[in-house]
Scaffold this active site. Structure first.
Site, PDB file in Angstrom:
ATOM      1  N   ASP A   1       2.829   5.735  -4.429  1.00 39.78           N
ATOM      2  CA  ASP A   1       2.883   7.123  -3.933  1.00 39.78           C
ATOM      3  C   ASP A   1       4.305   7.474  -3.508  1.00 39.78           C
ATOM      4  O   ASP A   1       4.804   8.574  -3.788  1.00 39.78           O
ATOM      5  CB  ASP A   1       1.924   7.300  -2.744  1.00 39.78           C
ATOM      6  CG  ASP A   1       0.502   6.917  -3.106  1.00 39.78           C
ATOM      7  OD1 ASP A   1       0.124   7.132  -4.279  1.00 39.78           O
ATOM      8  OD2 ASP A   1      -0.213   6.400  -2.239  1.00 39.78           O
TER       9      ASP A   1
ATOM     10  N   THR B   1       0.841  -1.202   0.000  1.00 36.17           N
ATOM     11  CA  THR B   1       0.000   0.000   0.000  1.00 36.17           C
ATOM     12  C   THR B   1       0.877   1.254   0.000  1.00 36.17           C
ATOM     13  O   THR B   1       1.762   1.400   0.839  1.00 36.17           O
ATOM     14  CB  THR B   1      -0.910   0.039   1.258  1.00 36.17           C
ATOM     15  OG1 THR B   1      -1.535  -1.218   1.419  1.00 36.17           O
ATOM     16  CG2 THR B   1      -1.951   1.133   1.129  1.00 36.17           C
TER      17      THR B   1
END
Ligand code: RIB
Length: 298
Positions: free
Chosen positions: A246, A242
């Site tokens: 980013d 996760t």
């Protein structure tokens, strides 16, 4: 110091660790539950700040308890929150995440992230001026993304557009992008091409330079030439992927001044460290950790 503006989503991640993913209709007993600040925009802002950049965030949180925690969390990371708006009468964005075997499944409820408007972005125009890069993703309304590309273009600031979650985008938008940073599936969707098109062919079809992430295989990139180059991934034991994308985007922006090839190498290393730890923002390393990692990993 590198100065970065991030326009994007701010979520509370509701993370359940499970032995495996449940089948439809099945109830499983999980191992652990955590609330961890997330959202693609906030994740990129935090990752860039930890790598030493001066970061300003543009986005919205709700007027709930999560909104307070998310806002305070950004402040604690040293991020400028002048343009983070607290919207009355709505909750903050959430992401319900199940993590099993290093993989994840995510359901996002945008809530306050859906209230980011072109006017919010316009209000931050002064902050764009003179920045080294603007980072934007697709977890906020399209008109706010379009305003980001337009204002960055007006102000002569390069934009790194991470097209996630993927949706088809007009080619005129992409023409204003310095680097598009999809995975293969996202690039096919953005360009309206079949999902099984070879990724190198997709990179050639894009009207802007592409840095394409391939998970553990690393990344492919091309700049003004049309030849895709490969950066191998760094082998780590995957705990939680996760926010890896980013982290990659933030590192790409922070290290871009060192040249594209070096920035992609460092972005792959930074993302690999993040994958070896739990949580999106939980796993993001500082610049000295990336340097130490690169000493021992080739
Ligand atoms: O990219 C990871 C992020 O996507 C998570 O933090 C979650 O909030 C979702 O937005």
């Amino acid at each position: 110091m590198t100065r970065i503006v991030v326009v994007g989503s701010i979520n509370m991640d509701l993370v359940t660790l499970a032995p495996r993913f449940p089948a439809p209709g099945e109830t499983l007993t999980g191992e652990r539950f955590l609330t961890i600040p997330g959202g693609k925009g906030a994740n990129q802002a935090v990752a860039a700040a930890r790598l030493g950049a001066s970061v300003s965030m543009v986005g919205c949180v709700g007027d709930d308890a999560f909104g307070t925690q998310l806002y305070d969390g950004l402040v604690a990371e040293g991020i400028d929150v002048t343009h983070v708006t607290r919207v009355a009468g709505i909750g903050s964005g959430t992401a319900s995440i199940t993590v099993a075997g290093g993989e994840n499944q995510i359901v996002v409820v945008p809530a306050a992230n859906g209230r980011v408007t072109p006017a919010h972005v316009e209000a931050a125009r002064e902050t764009f001026r003179g920045a080294d890069a603007v980072l934007v993703q697709l977890e906020i309304p399209r008109d706010a993304v379009e305003a980001t590309l337009r204002i960055a273009h007006d102000e002569g600031v390069p934009v790194i557009l991470n097209p996630a979650p993927a949706q088809p985008l007009p080619r005129e938008w992409l023409a204003h992008v310095r680097f598009l940073t999809p995975n293969q599936h996202e690039l096919a969707t953005v360009l309206g091409q079949p999902g099984d098109t070879d990724f190198r062919e997709l990179m050639r079809l894009a009207p802007c330079p592409v840095v394409l992430t391939r998970g553990a295989e690393g990344a492919w990139f091309c700049d003004t030439d049309d030849t895709p180059h490969h950066q191998a991934g760094f082998a780590v034991e995957a705990v939680d992927s996760t926010g890896a994308g980013d982290t990659f985007n933030a590192a790409l922006a922070v290290f871009l001044a060192e040249g594209l090839a070096e920035a992609v190498r460092k972005a792959c290393a930074t993302a690999a460290i993040a994958v070896s730890r739990l949580g999106a923002q939980g796993g993001m390393p500082r610049a000295d950790e990336v340097a130490a990692f690169l000493e021992t990993h080739r």
